[in-house]
Design a protein around this motif. Structure first.
Motif, short mmCIF file in Angstrom:
data_model
loop_
_atom_site.label_atom_id
_atom_site.label_comp_id
_atom_site.label_asym_id
_atom_site.label_seq_id
_atom_site.Cartn_x
_atom_site.Cartn_y
_atom_site.Cartn_z
N ALA A 234 0.79 -1.24 -0.17
CA ALA A 234 -0.11 0.27 -0.08
C ALA A 234 0.99 1.35 -0.08
O ALA A 234 2.11 1.29 0.56
CB ALA A 234 -0.99 0.05 1.20
N HIS A 235 0.53 2.26 -0.73
CA HIS A 235 1.20 3.50 -0.91
C HIS A 235 0.48 4.39 -1.35
O HIS A 235 -0.61 4.32 -1.69
CB HIS A 235 2.39 3.18 -1.97
CG HIS A 235 2.17 2.85 -3.19
ND1 HIS A 235 1.64 1.54 -3.55
CD2 HIS A 235 2.11 3.64 -4.48
CE1 HIS A 235 1.13 1.63 -4.57
NE2 HIS A 235 1.56 2.80 -5.49
N GLU A 236 1.02 5.75 -1.58
CA GLU A 236 0.16 6.67 -2.24
C GLU A 236 1.08 7.58 -3.13
O GLU A 236 2.62 7.40 -3.09
CB GLU A 236 0.15 7.91 -0.98
CG GLU A 236 -0.86 7.73 -0.07
CD GLU A 236 -1.08 8.42 0.97
OE1 GLU A 236 -2.38 8.80 1.42
OE2 GLU A 236 -0.09 9.44 1.34
N LEU A 237 0.79 7.88 -4.29
CA LEU A 237 1.35 8.68 -5.58
C LEU A 237 0.70 10.01 -5.70
O LEU A 237 -0.39 10.24 -5.73
CB LEU A 237 1.15 7.69 -6.65
CG LEU A 237 1.71 6.52 -6.92
CD1 LEU A 237 1.59 5.98 -8.45
CD2 LEU A 237 3.42 6.75 -6.99
N ALA A 238 1.52 10.91 -5.98
CA ALA A 238 1.41 12.15 -6.39
C ALA A 238 0.51 12.28 -7.38
O ALA A 238 0.61 11.51 -8.30
CB ALA A 238 2.61 13.17 -6.37
N SER A 239 -0.45 13.12 -7.60
CA SER A 239 -1.24 13.19 -8.63
C SER A 239 -0.88 13.76 -9.93
O SER A 239 -1.18 13.49 -11.14
CB SER A 239 -2.65 14.04 -8.54
OG SER A 239 -2.21 15.27 -7.99
N ARG A 240 0.27 14.41 -9.73
CA ARG A 240 1.06 15.02 -10.73
C ARG A 240 2.36 15.28 -10.68
O ARG A 240 2.89 15.13 -9.63
CB ARG A 240 0.29 16.26 -11.23
CG ARG A 240 0.55 17.29 -10.15
CD ARG A 240 0.38 18.85 -10.49
NE ARG A 240 0.39 19.64 -9.01
CZ ARG A 240 1.55 20.07 -8.76
NH1 ARG A 240 2.76 19.51 -8.96
NH2 ARG A 240 1.23 20.76 -7.47
#
Length: 419
Positions: A234-240
């Motif tokens: 599980a992780h998060e990515l920047a939208s741009r």
């Protein structure tokens, strides 16, 4: 008596003839703004003269397609095999890469004659070859066109580096203002702004992701295969991607003077090469720095994605921002889901080494050397850039460069772990 020879829909040959003509003419269009003098010079060992790009992509079709599959084909000039072979050991010796700028002969016009000779032979082959030869050569023709599109991007980035070293700071092309005096660059000259929407963090669940080009993909390089499964946490990515204004904050917080932010090799590069800003930036103490572009010098657009970063700079920024670079598998899974904004403006560095996928097998013949032999000491970039030919990139596309490379349109997108 029935024949067991393969049969080919003749209309397919028309499609490929048009593709061949379109790609080959695009290279000439990209070279057109450059003088004969521009086309001959090599600005550094990693770059190549435009004239060499035009000749090398022609050599590829002559050697890999025509000599191998067209009976009776006569090469344009036997000496060109030595001059324009890039790195194919199986195809013989070659002129040193770092000395391509010394090739004042053949002249620019002679290289164009070479292209015309090979183009005519290729069009004849596409139109008249027997079905067996056509079917055997078609994958190589497809590879040759994709290969030439890679060199089209390099023609732009190599020309930009060359022109940036000229004290006159000439543009590759001149800017044309619209009716209100604003200047808009054509695609391929610099990235489009991405900072309109605020940066958001996209929650990405862990699990199994399918990675690599599926068998239904119209074309894929061998390094995109085989399709396989990867386990993601599980992780998060920047939208741009990160924008210039955000990278400027890093700089003004002493980012290039703080060794704790840098990988060891990156900090050594900062010290040895005097890095203090992305490549092509100037007047960095000003409120808005300047930047050299393919249109010449201009004020930095703070809303454009930051570009011309090395992997080391991208990783240092991510550390400063309390984040990290995504793996190439995290990036591909998100791109396949269609959730990433701003892709295709700058190549995005990942934290993944350029390694073979499980079960990787290079292609047969001379083109076995195309990708696999470089799978060490490189980092993967994803997404394509403003200089990438339209339709050339895809979610599974794997670009790769050494971590210190800066002359490509390369930027970054942030990721962070979820505890």
């Amino acid at each position: 008596m029935s024949s067991s020879a393969p049969s080919v829909d003749r209309s397919l040959r028309i499609v490929w003839r048009r593709r061949l003509e379109a790609v080959r003419s695009q290279s000439l269009q990209l070279a057109a703004p450059l003088s004969a003098e521009d086309r001959c010079v090599q600005s550094m060992p990693d770059a190549s003269p435009t004239k060499w790009h035009l000749a090398h992509t022609t050599w590829f079709f002559e050697t890999v397609v025509l000599q191998a599959h067209q009976p009776g084909y006569r090469v344009h000039d036997e000496r060109y095999a030595f001059l324009f072979n890039s790195y194919y050991e199986s195809l013989g010796p070659r002129h040193p890469r770092a000395q391509r700028g010394l090739l004042t002969r053949p002249s620019n016009e002679e290289v164009l004659q070479y292209r015309r000779h090979v183009d005519e032979a290729m069009l004849t082959f596409v139109r008249e070859s027997d079905d067996a030869a056509w079917l055997a050569a078609l994958p190589l023709i497809a590879l040759g066109l994709q290969h030439e599109q890679q060199h089209q991007e390099l023609m732009l980035t190599d020309a930009k580096h060359l022109l940036s070293l000229n004290p006159l700071q000439p543009g590759y092309r001149s800017a044309s203002p619209d009716g209100e005096g604003r200047v808009f660059a054509a695609r391929g000259l610099h990235p489009a702004p991405v900072c309109g929407p605020p940066l958001r963090w996209l929650a990405r669940a862990g699990g199994i992701a399918d990675i690599g080009a599926p068998s239904t993909t119209a074309f894929a390089f061998d390094n995109e295969t085989p399709c396989h499964r990867a386990l993601l946490q599980a992780h998060e990515l920047a939208s741009r991607p990160v924008a210039n204004r955000e990278f400027l904050e890093f700089m003004r917080d002493g980012g290039y003077r703080r060794p704790e932010l840098w990988l060891s090799d990156g900090w050594a590069a900062v010290q040895q090469q005097g890095w203090a800003a992305p490549l092509y930036w100037s007047d960095t103490e000003a409120r808005c720095p300047g930047v050299f572009t393919l249109l010449g010098p201009r004020a930095l657009d703070l809303d454009e994605p930051v570009s011309h970063l090395s992997f080391y700079e991208a990783a240092a920024y991510a550390t400063w921002a309390g984040a990290r670079l995504p793996t190439e598998f995290e990036w591909e899974a998100a791109a396949a889901d269609g959730v990433l904004e701003g892709t295709g403006e700058v190549w995005e560095w990942t934290r993944s080494s350029y390694d073979p996928y499980p079960g990787f097998r290079p292609q047969a013949g001379a083109v076995a050397e195309y990708n696999g032999k470089f799978m060490v000491g490189q980092l993967v970039l994803r997404g394509g850039s403003c200089a990438t030919p339209s339709g050339h990139a895809r979610p599974s596309y794997r670009n790769f460069f050494a971590p210190g490379a800066r002359w490509q349109f390369a930027g970054l997108r942030l990721a962070r772990d979820v505890s």
